[in-house]
Design a protein around this motif. Structure first.
Motif, PDB file in Angstrom:
ATOM      1  N   ASN A  58      47.912  12.063 -17.742  1.00  0.00           N
ATOM      2  CA  ASN A  58      48.406  10.969 -16.908  1.00  0.00           C
ATOM      3  C   ASN A  58      47.691  10.859 -15.574  1.00  0.00           C
ATOM      4  N   VAL A  59      46.649  11.650 -15.389  1.00  0.00           N
ATOM      5  CA  VAL A  59      45.867  11.601 -14.159  1.00  0.00           C
ATOM      6  C   VAL A  59      44.415  11.333 -14.526  1.00  0.00           C
ATOM      7  N   LEU A  60      43.799  10.388 -13.811  1.00  0.00           N
ATOM      8  CA  LEU A  60      42.426   9.989 -14.086  1.00  0.00           C
ATOM      9  C   LEU A  60      41.499  10.476 -12.976  1.00  0.00           C
ATOM     10  N   ALA A  61      40.253  10.725 -13.351  1.00  0.00           N
ATOM     11  CA  ALA A  61      39.219  11.077 -12.378  1.00  0.00           C
ATOM     12  C   ALA A  61      37.965  10.279 -12.699  1.00  0.00           C
ATOM     13  N   ASP A  62      37.221   9.944 -11.659  1.00  0.00           N
ATOM     14  CA  ASP A  62      35.981   9.191 -11.836  1.00  0.00           C
ATOM     15  C   ASP A  62      34.977   9.688 -10.807  1.00  0.00           C
ATOM     16  N   ALA A  63      33.694   9.539 -11.101  1.00  0.00           N
ATOM     17  CA  ALA A  63      32.645   9.986 -10.184  1.00  0.00           C
ATOM     18  C   ALA A  63      32.413   8.931  -9.112  1.00  0.00           C
ATOM     19  N   ASP A  64      32.243   9.388  -7.864  1.00  0.00           N
ATOM     20  CA  ASP A  64      31.923   8.449  -6.785  1.00  0.00           C
ATOM     21  C   ASP A  64      30.425   8.177  -6.767  1.00  0.00           C
ATOM     22  N   GLU A  65      29.953   7.491  -5.737  1.00  0.00           N
ATOM     23  CA  GLU A  65      28.542   7.085  -5.702  1.00  0.00           C
ATOM     24  C   GLU A  65      27.598   8.275  -5.611  1.00  0.00           C
ATOM     25  N   ASP A  66      28.113   9.430  -5.165  1.00  0.00           N
ATOM     26  CA  ASP A  66      27.295  10.638  -5.092  1.00  0.00           C
ATOM     27  C   ASP A  66      27.442  11.504  -6.331  1.00  0.00           C
ATOM     28  N   GLY A  67      28.164  10.994  -7.318  1.00  0.00           N
ATOM     29  CA  GLY A  67      28.350  11.754  -8.546  1.00  0.00           C
ATOM     30  C   GLY A  67      29.434  12.804  -8.469  1.00  0.00           C
ATOM     31  N   VAL A  68      30.250  12.786  -7.401  1.00  0.00           N
ATOM     32  CA  VAL A  68      31.304  13.784  -7.228  1.00  0.00           C
ATOM     33  C   VAL A  68      32.604  13.246  -7.819  1.00  0.00           C
ATOM     34  N   LEU A  69      33.265  14.067  -8.621  1.00  0.00           N
ATOM     35  CA  LEU A  69      34.516  13.653  -9.244  1.00  0.00           C
ATOM     36  C   LEU A  69      35.623  13.496  -8.210  1.00  0.00           C
TER      37      LEU A  69
END
Length: 1008
Positions: free
Chosen positions: A224-235
């Motif tokens: 139920n929790v999502l993660a995505d990479a930011d512009e620097d590739g950091v989750l």
């Protein structure tokens, strides 16, 4: 198949199928009620509801949830009200936003097969569920805790719901839910772990009503929790979904559930949970009782999950259920092994709080009890087993018999009695530093009494036996002093009193067990003090990792005073102490390696050891050329120091013996030696000689080079004068292009690269000569170190030397970093088939002792002697010469030049194989035991991975391997280890580098 019909809101009849809403019907509802047309459906998983992602032609996405319920259902209305509330209270929290229908409602109802279904459309949140991620970095888990804290704050003003039906994931019903399904668990070990954990839950019940309450999401699991990479590739945490289980409960349940699922699939579950708790606490501070409740609640939630799905799968096998159990049961086994007292203390420390809640000072009570009780007279002799102890100087600490003999020498008197202090690290427990659950346990909990075999040990206080011990378990005594109860554990005793026996102060507790001959400590009785019965009877660990020292300093007070000590030992300076002094008294320009450095206290062969006994493989040190603390080198220095050490204007045999051996490694006509202390001095003197002999001032160097730190050689070091704070090249310095076959004009595919780079360098020499600025010298490292570990193409130095000599310049080979056999031959210039006019040497000559040299021809040396004396107080003193001679002997006798070729070749091959599977590696270059690994974010553009190179150094340090970048872009991992490096060390280095480069934060930095 029996067909079915469904009636839409508009009264039309639509053909459908049994079960979930058919796609055609869902399209109809989306179009008619929400105005969403032309969207493609993508079914998603779900335990109860039907979940669908829809995607439009323009790429717009929405999340659709279909719930079998009436539109006025309390559950549905409750969930919608929460989403609307969060949109107003925490608008920046990444939770779904409800999309209204054409009529401004937040749901549409449709009847299918006689049953009403509610359709809701919500905003789509990008990301992957945590359950699908292979790794959850600590920073991501802390963000999870922060998000849970913000969610809890957002829900804190919601009134308790009315009319909601209870469900199986309600933490208030944990005991009931677990007990109802535990019969389905066939594995006895699993049942025992569950009963242990649910016992913790039962212990919480008296405090349940005192815990703060609010509405909680109640299901922050990894699906139920999502993660995505930011512009620097950091989750980053990108979304929290599914408020379907939200209810009014204890607030601690929110962080406990998030922490519980964060412990799944972790080597160190407690550390993972601590990150979540710390993140939550930073947003919404937890009370002391909440912090005590988090671990039992988190563990109980995992038990609810595991036993429920075990029962469901036994009744009706489902892939989803098996997936949930696959990882949850192993996590429960790990979690059940951690005492809740330890977890509470760990969470408190992670939140920046004292490890234990306020209570009477047990240490003061122990001191008073010791004064009144039976004392150990005379007190045992303190024994220092810390890594910096002199005890290890002359022994191999891996040799138990040698260490035991050394300990016996230290312990004086006729009775063998010593004491190893509480929470001291020991090199005997040491191991390579590793992160998380793999961190070596080098710190003992409690003090250790070293006594004679079968010696009787008495109790310093009266107490009652609660556990007799034996078979690797401790004797446990309960004590009561001034109304305060505490417990002592005694490990290593035989013939102990029975359970429930009262042992008066001074009465025997048992006899020390007979020691194994291979046990370095001999007969040893370990004594611990604990604040709680649960901790004392767990049983507590005998050793813990250094990172746990702070927690255990409070959980287990020092027993020293009970054993006859008023003060145990003077603590050694910690890393914080050393760094503080450096910051105050050492110039900031003298920077140290690493953002968080280690406190090194010992070296041996290819290993460093820090204050906690953690070992680090040294791949960086071309200074300790023949190995750290090489016994033959230290013996030579000690022998000579006992005889004579004086300044070099006196005559003594050591200087003659040394320079003869040194010159014997060089080709003719290099035979005249100037002994100095450092490589910088050597290069400074070489320039002075060249300028005086030629009568010229201009110097030709290679771009990117480094030749030292004196004022003169800084002026010929582009690595410095082009770097931060540099003022640019002096007018007398002229650069030629760096012969880098990876980045410069002529690449690896050009067989004439060396000739071409030499031709370009010759053009510079010819130009400045024609301009009336003829060079005094051309200076070059034989392999460029700080410039990026650049291996010269064949023919390069030969071509440039020829051009320089044609212009009347002298040729200087800087061997400070690469000489003394590191590349295979004694000197690097031999690989280029040239003989320089002047050779400079440094770092490896003294194996860490300041010893350097300039060697030239008789003709040049005589030309330099114009009457002005050259004198160096310490250069070539007797001790330095003795050390230098020992180094040369070891290189020759131990065949270290041959080792450099063999191991270096294996190293290069291993790195190139790694390059094939790690896209961050752009180039591998190597000669002997001098190698470089260039990191790039894009192999096509060769974008330097500078930030990632520094990340690699920190991450490899945490895994016990010393690495650091250099090069023009600071993106080349320099490899120049002690010459005693072996294949097993290469394998370790490559394995750790592979592990680090595979981490998501580095994988994501690669650009296609």
């Amino acid at each position: 198949m029996t067909s079915a019909t469904t009636t839409g809101q508009d009264g039309t009849t639509i053909p459908g199928h049994t079960g979930q809403l058919p796609g055609s019907l869902l399209d109809h509802v989306l179009r008619q009620s929400f105005g969403l047309e032309g969207y493609v459906q993508h079914p998603l998983g779900g335990e109860v509801d039907q979940n669908v992602r829809i995607t439009g032609n323009d790429g717009m996405r929405y999340f659709v949830r279909v719930t079998r319920a009436e539109p006025d259902s309390a559950d549905v209305l409750w969930q919608n009200s929460l989403l609307q509330h969060l949109a107003s209270t925490v608008p920046d929290l990444p939770v779904p936003r409800l999309v209204p229908t054409r009529e401004g409602k937040f749901l549409a109802a449709v009847v299918h097969e006689g049953r009403t279904h509610v359709v809701r459309v919500m905003s789509w949140i990008e990301g992957r569920v945590l359950a699908d991620l292979d790794d959850h970095p600590a920073a991501l888990l802390r963000q999870l805790g922060e998000a849970a804290g913000r969610l809890s704050l957002g829900l804190s003003s919601v009134e308790p719901p009315v009319g909601l039906e209870p469900h199986d994931w309600d933490m208030r019903r944990a005991a009931e839910i677990v007990e109802a399904s535990l019969h389905a668990v066939q594995d006895a070990d699993r049942r025992e772990a569950v009963r242990t954990i649910m016992g913790w839950y039962d212990d919480l019940l008296p405090a349940w009503d005192r815990l703060p309450r609010s509405v909680v999401h109640q299901d922050l699991n990894d699906a139920n929790v999502l993660a995505d990479a930011d512009e620097d590739g950091v989750l980053r945490i990108s979304g929290i979904v599914d408020l379907g289980d939200s209810l009014y409960s204890v607030r601690a349940a929110e962080v406990a559930i998030a922490a519980g699922y964060a412990m799944v699939r972790k080597a160190d579950p407690l550390a993972a949970a601590a990150e979540v708790v710390a993140g939550f606490h930073s947003v919404l501070p937890l009370t002391a009782e909440e912090l005590a409740a988090v671990y039992p609640l988190a563990a109980a939630r995992l038990c609810m999950n595991a036993v429920t799905w075990t029962r469901r799968v036994s009744e009706s096998d489902t892939p989803y259920g098996r997936t949930r159990m696959q990882h949850t049961w192993p996590a429960i086994a790990q979690v059940a092994e951690v005492c809740p007292d330890v977890a509470e203390a760990t969470f408190r420390v992670a939140c920046g709080l004292p490890p234990t809640r306020e209570q009477r000072n047990l240490e003061e009570v122990l001191a008073e009890a010791a004064r009144d009780g039976a004392s150990y007279a005379p007190a045992p002799q303190l024994l220092d087993l810390r890594p910096a102890s002199d005890l290890y100087d002359e022994v191999d600490w891996h040799d138990a018999r040698a260490v035991r003999a050394s300990i016996d020498d230290v312990l004086d008197g006729r009775r063998r009695r010593g004491y190893v202090p509480h929470l001291s690290a020991s090199l005997l427990l040491g191991g390579r530093r590793r992160p998380g659950a793999d961190e070596p346990a080098t710190v003992q909990v409690g003090g250790s009494l070293i006594v004679a075999d079968a010696e009787e040990v008495a109790s310093p206080l009266s107490g009652v036996v609660e556990a007799r011990g034996g078979s690797g378990m401790p004797l446990v005594l309960r004590h009561a002093v001034e109304g305060l109860e505490f417990w002592t554990c005694w490990w290593g005793l035989d013939d102990t009193p029975p359970v429930a026996a009262t042992v008066p102060a001074g009465a025997p507790l048992g006899r020390a067990g007979a020691s194994e001959e291979t046990d370095p400590l001999g007969s040893c009785v370990q004594v611990q003090v604990h604040r709680t019965a649960r901790m004392a009877t767990w049983p507590p660990p005998r050793v813990v990792p250094p990172s746990a020292r702070q927690v255990w300093s409070h959980l287990s007070p020092d027993p020293a005073r009970l054993l006859g000590f008023t003060e145990c030992s003077t603590p050694a300076p910690t890393i914080d102490d050393v760094v503080s002094v450096r910051r105050r008294h050492i110039a900031r320009s003298q920077r140290n390696y690493y953002r968080t450095p280690m406190n090194l206290v010992r070296g041996r062969d290819v290993w460093f050891h820090d204050e906690d006994g953690l070992a680090y493989l040294d791949s960086l040190n071309n200074v300790t050329h023949v190995g750290h603390a090489e016994p033959r080198v230290t013996a030579a220095a000690t022998r000579q120091m006992r005889k004579l050490n004086t300044n070099s204007r006196f005559v003594y045999p050591q200087i003659a013996s040394y320079v003869q051996k040194l010159v014997a490694t060089l080709p003719d006509p290099l035979e005249v030696v100037f002994l100095v202390c450092t490589g910088s001095e050597a290069n400074d003197l070489a320039l002075r000689i060249a300028r005086q002999v030629t009568g010229r001032q201009h110097i030709v160097n290679i771009d990117g080079a480094y030749h030292g730190n004196t004022g003169v050689v800084t002026g010929i070091s582009p690595n410095r004068y082009k770097g931060p704070g540099g003022a640019g090249a002096p007018a007398t310095t002229h650069e030629v292009v760096i012969p880098d076959r990876y980045r410069s004009t002529y690449g690896y595919d050009d067989t004439d690269a060396g000739v071409k780079y030499a031709r370009d360098a010759a053009a510079v020499i010819e130009r400045i000569t024609a301009d009336g600025r003829p060079p005094a010298a051309f200076i070059a490292e034989s392999l460029m170190g700080s410039g990026g570990n650049i291996v010269f193409p064949d023919g390069y130095l030969d071509g440039v030397f020829t051009a320089a000599r044609r212009a009347g310049a002298l040729c200087i080979s800087d061997e400070v970093q690469v000489g003394v056999g590191r590349l295979g031959p004694w000197w690097g210039f031999e690989l280029q088939k040239v003989v320089p006019d002047i050779v400079t040497m440094g770092k490896p000559l003294g194996n860490g002792h300041p010893l350097a040299a300039v060697v030239t021809t008789r003709e040049i040396a005589d030309a330099f002697d114009t009457g002005m004396k050259y004198f160096n107080t310490f250069g070539g003193n007797p001790v330095s010469c003795a050390i230098g001679e020992a180094v040369l002997d070891i290189v020759e006798q131990d065949e270290l030049r041959e080792n450099a070729v063999s191991v270096g070749g294996y190293f290069a091959q291993s790195l190139r194989e790694l390059q094939q599977r790690q896209p961050l590696i752009g180039d591998v270059r190597a000669e002997g035991l001098y190698l470089g690994v260039e990191l790039v974010r894009n192999r096509t553009t060769k974008m330097p991975a500078t930030e990632q190179a520094f990340m690699v150094t920190e991450l490899m340090k945490e895994r016990g391997v010393i690495v650091f970048p250099n090069g023009v872009h600071d993106n080349v991992l320099k490899i120049k280890p002690p010459m005693t490096f072996r294949r097993e060390h290469v394998d370790l280095y490559v394995d750790v580098l592979d592990e680090v480069l595979s981490l998501p934060e580095l994988r994501s930095a690669v650009q296609s």
